[in-house]
Design an enzyme around this catalytic site. Structure first.
Site, short mmCIF file in Angstrom:
data_model
loop_
_atom_site.label_atom_id
_atom_site.label_comp_id
_atom_site.label_asym_id
_atom_site.label_seq_id
_atom_site.Cartn_x
_atom_site.Cartn_y
_atom_site.Cartn_z
N SER A 71 8.94 -1.96 -0.43
CA SER A 71 8.42 -1.14 0.67
C SER A 71 9.28 -1.31 1.91
CB SER A 71 6.94 -1.48 0.92
OG SER A 71 6.36 -0.60 1.85
N HIS B 148 1.55 3.85 1.41
CA HIS B 148 1.99 4.43 0.13
C HIS B 148 0.91 5.29 -0.53
CE1 HIS B 148 5.83 2.46 0.33
NE2 HIS B 148 5.20 1.34 0.66
#
Length: 303
Positions: free
Chosen positions: A90, A196
């Site tokens: 990420s 996300h």
């Protein structure tokens, strides 16, 4: 065989991270000082003095983790560490972009500033949450999410026995309870929203507008992508790809499999804690996994 540099994700931050490396080698402070000029606030003061609650705020956590990761990498590079590929979890992808030459240092922090600001703003208007589900196969987690009332989806595929779910707070709690009923362990994450997932779409749109004119280069080494779960080869529109990254699941398990298939056998994580090192050890057999976050672990990289 090859060595990959991995970079830590959000949630791994802790107070005073990276300080001992900078105290041992004062030249490393330049990384934090130069980042501060781009960010518009004193990042060293955040690292040295901020409490855990302040440090967990997205606008501080993201640049602080990125700077700490780059401090750790520079400390190892000065000792002779080299790598053949990069990846991040990420947020960690941004340190990987700087490390691989895809982004200049200054542009790396301009981009992470825009990302952190957009995500912080989106988190303030959405009631999102994330929860790690341990000891349950990803397919079972997917099924439970699909059957749960409200919006909850798998957001991070971290290992064969760890999937992070995210979405509306009530739905995440219901899905976590259903997983726990199947003897899974559910661990709520200390993050501000459902990263996300589609709840981040307003952030992704604002982020794209902020970075659409930033110059990206082809990386000097292979760059593994969370969205693809494999090596990225198309760098023609990285602002669009990074906006997509913000609302797409992190396919880290697929990335690890691709790395091993491509001959990577040594994994070194740079940045706070050793979350990715643990995921490598749980997922892959016959590889070396180490982390570098302080003076002690720096020595371990070369042991």
């Amino acid at each position: 065989m090859g060595t990959i540099a991995l970079f830590s994700g959000q949630g791994s931050q802790y107070e005073k991270m990276g300080l001992d490396l900078m105290q041992q080698d004062a030249s490393l402070e330049r990384i934090v000082q130069d980042a501060s000029l781009v960010l518009g606030f004193d990042l060293y003061a955040i690292l040295a003095d901020a409490d855990a609650q302040t440090l967990s705020r997205t606008i501080y956590a993201q640049p602080a983790i990125m700077a700490t990761s780059l401090v750790c990498l520079e400390a190892a590079t000065k000792r002779g560490f080299t790598f053949n590929a990069v990846a991040g979890h990420s947020l960690g992808e941004y340190a990987a972009m700087v490390a691989s030459g895809m982004l200049s240092f200054e542009d790396g922090f301009r981009v992470i500033k825009a990302r952190a600001e957009a995500m912080e703003a989106a988190a303030q208007v959405s009631d999102g949450a994330m929860c790690a589900i341990l000891k349950l196969a990803p397919a079972e987690v997917e099924q439970i999410c699909a059957e749960t009332e409200g919006y909850v989806v798998p957001a991070n595929y971290n290992s064969s026995v760890q999937t992070v779910i995210a979405g509306e707070k009530d739905a995440v709690e219901r899905a976590a309870a259903a997983c726990a009923a199947k003897k899974a362990r559910a661990v709520p994450l200390a993050v501000a929203s459902a990263f996300h997932t589609k709840l981040m779409q307003p952030a992704a749109d604002a982020f794209y507008e902020a970075i659409k004119n930033v110059q990206f280069h082809e990386p000097k080494v292979p760059f593994y992508s969370n969205v693809l779960g494999d090596v990225r080869t198309d760098f023609s529109d990285m602002p669009k790809a990074l906006a997509e990254h913000m609302v797409s699941p992190v396919r880290f398990t697929d990335e690890l499999a691709a790395m091993q298939a491509n001959g990577i056998d040594t994994f070194v994580e740079f940045g706070p804690k050793n979350v990715l090192t643990g995921l490598v050890k749980k997922t892959l057999k016959g590889v070396t996994a180490k982390n570098c976050e302080n003076c002690e672990t720096l020595e371990g990289v070369f042991a």
